[in-house]
Write a protein that holds these residues in place. Structure first.
Motif, short mmCIF file in Angstrom:
data_model
loop_
_atom_site.label_atom_id
_atom_site.label_comp_id
_atom_site.label_asym_id
_atom_site.label_seq_id
_atom_site.Cartn_x
_atom_site.Cartn_y
_atom_site.Cartn_z
N ASP A 149 -23.17 2.37 6.99
CA ASP A 149 -22.45 2.38 8.26
C ASP A 149 -21.44 3.52 8.37
N ILE A 150 -21.58 4.54 7.54
CA ILE A 150 -20.63 5.66 7.56
C ILE A 150 -20.50 6.24 8.97
N ASP A 151 -21.62 6.32 9.69
CA ASP A 151 -21.57 6.92 11.03
C ASP A 151 -20.60 6.18 11.96
N ILE A 152 -20.48 4.88 11.81
CA ILE A 152 -19.53 4.13 12.66
C ILE A 152 -18.13 4.18 12.04
N LEU A 153 -18.07 4.05 10.73
CA LEU A 153 -16.76 4.04 10.06
C LEU A 153 -16.00 5.34 10.32
N GLN A 154 -16.74 6.44 10.49
CA GLN A 154 -16.10 7.74 10.78
C GLN A 154 -15.32 7.72 12.10
N GLN A 155 -15.61 6.76 12.94
CA GLN A 155 -15.00 6.74 14.28
C GLN A 155 -13.72 5.90 14.36
N PHE A 156 -13.40 5.18 13.26
CA PHE A 156 -12.17 4.37 13.30
C PHE A 156 -10.96 5.25 13.04
N ARG A 157 -9.87 4.92 13.76
CA ARG A 157 -8.66 5.75 13.61
C ARG A 157 -7.72 5.21 12.53
N ARG A 158 -7.77 3.92 12.28
CA ARG A 158 -6.94 3.34 11.21
C ARG A 158 -7.82 2.39 10.39
N LEU A 159 -8.21 2.89 9.23
CA LEU A 159 -9.20 2.17 8.43
C LEU A 159 -8.82 2.23 6.96
N ARG A 160 -8.93 1.11 6.28
CA ARG A 160 -8.85 1.11 4.81
C ARG A 160 -10.09 0.41 4.28
N ILE A 161 -10.70 1.00 3.28
CA ILE A 161 -11.85 0.36 2.64
C ILE A 161 -11.47 0.01 1.21
N ASN A 162 -11.58 -1.28 0.90
CA ASN A 162 -11.30 -1.78 -0.45
C ASN A 162 -12.62 -2.09 -1.14
N MET A 163 -12.90 -1.39 -2.21
CA MET A 163 -14.10 -1.67 -3.00
C MET A 163 -13.69 -2.51 -4.21
N SER A 164 -14.26 -3.70 -4.34
CA SER A 164 -13.93 -4.58 -5.47
C SER A 164 -14.70 -4.15 -6.71
N ILE A 165 -13.97 -3.84 -7.76
CA ILE A 165 -14.60 -3.56 -9.07
C ILE A 165 -13.69 -4.18 -10.13
N PRO A 166 -13.90 -5.44 -10.49
CA PRO A 166 -12.92 -6.12 -11.35
C PRO A 166 -12.99 -5.79 -12.84
N THR A 167 -13.99 -5.03 -13.26
CA THR A 167 -14.08 -4.65 -14.68
C THR A 167 -14.77 -3.29 -14.78
N GLY A 168 -14.49 -2.61 -15.88
CA GLY A 168 -15.16 -1.34 -16.13
C GLY A 168 -16.34 -1.48 -17.07
N SER A 169 -16.68 -2.71 -17.45
CA SER A 169 -17.78 -2.93 -18.40
C SER A 169 -18.92 -3.68 -17.72
N GLU A 170 -20.09 -3.07 -17.72
CA GLU A 170 -21.25 -3.68 -17.05
C GLU A 170 -21.61 -5.05 -17.63
N SER A 171 -21.48 -5.21 -18.94
CA SER A 171 -21.87 -6.51 -19.52
C SER A 171 -20.90 -7.61 -19.06
N VAL A 172 -19.65 -7.26 -18.86
CA VAL A 172 -18.67 -8.25 -18.36
C VAL A 172 -19.00 -8.57 -16.91
N ARG A 173 -19.32 -7.55 -16.14
CA ARG A 173 -19.71 -7.76 -14.75
C ARG A 173 -20.92 -8.69 -14.67
N LYS A 174 -21.89 -8.46 -15.54
CA LYS A 174 -23.10 -9.30 -15.52
C LYS A 174 -22.79 -10.74 -15.88
N ASP A 175 -21.80 -10.96 -16.73
CA ASP A 175 -21.42 -12.34 -17.08
C ASP A 175 -20.70 -13.03 -15.92
N PHE A 176 -19.72 -12.38 -15.34
CA PHE A 176 -18.88 -13.03 -14.32
C PHE A 176 -19.50 -13.00 -12.91
N GLU A 177 -20.27 -11.96 -12.63
CA GLU A 177 -20.85 -11.85 -11.28
C GLU A 177 -22.24 -11.22 -11.37
N PRO A 178 -23.19 -11.98 -11.94
CA PRO A 178 -24.51 -11.41 -12.23
C PRO A 178 -25.30 -10.96 -11.02
#
Ligand code: SF4
Length: 308
Positions: free
Chosen positions: A157-186
């Motif tokens: 949706d970048i084409d639409i997001l480019q048109q917002f004047r006040r926007l914050r995008i929060n990307m959730s990444i709760p761990t830096g380890s893939e194996s932990v990610r696979k355990d908690f949120e497979p």
């Protein structure tokens, strides 16, 4: 509608009895009409006028998800991640609700947090495109918009997001380890896919005098990251302007009332090396963020979830 589909009454004994519309991945998909789509924001995100949740339920089914606790009944809590309800009339009522706001508030723009109890870019969105349709409505009204997701699908949706004047995008990444990610949120997207996505957003959405666009990575709740992964992970967060951290136990009472409670507690036991000294490890991680990311704002808990 499939004739062999299980009936929604298995979740909802005495109220609406909807049938499964389709099976999408691991989830039974239902659809109904919502009474409203902009709901008053409270608690952790009371900075905003409204929350906007295009769906009820979330196919990612993260083991620690506090949103499961807001399910309509114990059966739905127990099966969190295996059902999703599409708010079929969401586009139509959003248009009406935004028109109503502007009649009452003239030049004041509402602030909207999307989403508080679902992921607006969970798998069904790839087919349904409901979140995209809601963005198309919102962009006409230019609210202050914060999008919270863990899905690279947002780059569609970048084409639409480019048109917002006040926007914050929060990307959730709760761990830096893939194996932990696979355990908690497979069921959720991989860490590299999320990092690539936030990079693509940063590089393709302009931030200039007409577009106040900001990007965060929310490491919330902070899950263990293996020592060998930590520095490399933190360095990759340099592309955003804010990193938010939050302790797991700060929301423990709420996050663990869900049907996934046992699952999350069991997984935590596997990481006793980290949780036995959780406070110390949290502070070490925070210190590493501060020292390795001198030009990034580091915020904790509620403070990190505002637009400003
Ligand atoms: S993506 Fe968010 S809303 Fe969905 S299950 Fe995970 S924590 Fe809950």
């Amino acid at each position: 509608m499939s004739t062999n589909a299980p009936c929604f009454k298995q979740y909802w004994e005495s109220k609406s009895r909807m049938s499964v519309k389709e099976k999408f991945g691991n989830a039974n998909v239902y659809a109904n009409n919502a009474k409203s789509i902009l709901n008053k924001a409270t608690g952790f995100i009371d900075y905003y006028d409204f929350t906007l949740n295009p769906y009820r339920g979330c196919q990612y089914g993260c083991s620690y998800c506090y949103a499961a606790a807001f399910s309509a009944n114990p059966k739905m809590r127990e099966e969190w991640g295996n059902w999703v309800i599409i708010k079929e009339n969401a586009v139509e009522i959003l248009e009406k609700e935004l028109q109503k706001w502007h009649k009452k508030n003239l030049d004041k723009y509402p602030s909207i947090y999307m989403s508080s109890v679902t992921d607006p870019y969970q798998p069904i969105e790839s087919k349904q495109k409901l979140t995209r349709s809601l963005l198309e409505v919102m962009v006409k009204y230019q609210p202050t918009l914060v999008i919270q997701t863990r899905s690279p699908m947002i780059t569609r949706d970048i084409d639409i997001l480019q048109q917002f004047r006040r926007l914050r995008i929060n990307m959730s990444i709760p761990t830096g380890s893939e194996s932990v990610r696979k355990d908690f949120e497979p069921r959720s997207p991989s860490i590299p896919a999320r990092l690539n996505a936030i990079g693509k957003l940063v590089h393709n959405i302009p931030c200039d005098q007409n577009h106040d666009v900001r990007f965060s990575v929310t490491v919330t709740p902070l899950l263990p990251t293996f020592p060998d992964d930590e520095v490399a992970f933190i360095q990759k967060l340099e592309i955003v302007d804010r990193v938010v951290i939050q302790e797991f136990h700060a929301s423990q009472n709420r996050s663990h009332v869900a049907g996934t409670r046992e699952e999350a507690l069991d997984i935590k036991q596997k990481y006793a090396w980290w949780y036995d000294k959780e406070r110390v490890n949290y502070l070490k991680f925070k210190q590493n963020l501060v020292s390795l990311l001198p030009s990034v704002e580091i915020k904790e808990g509620k403070q990190g979830f505002g637009y400003e």
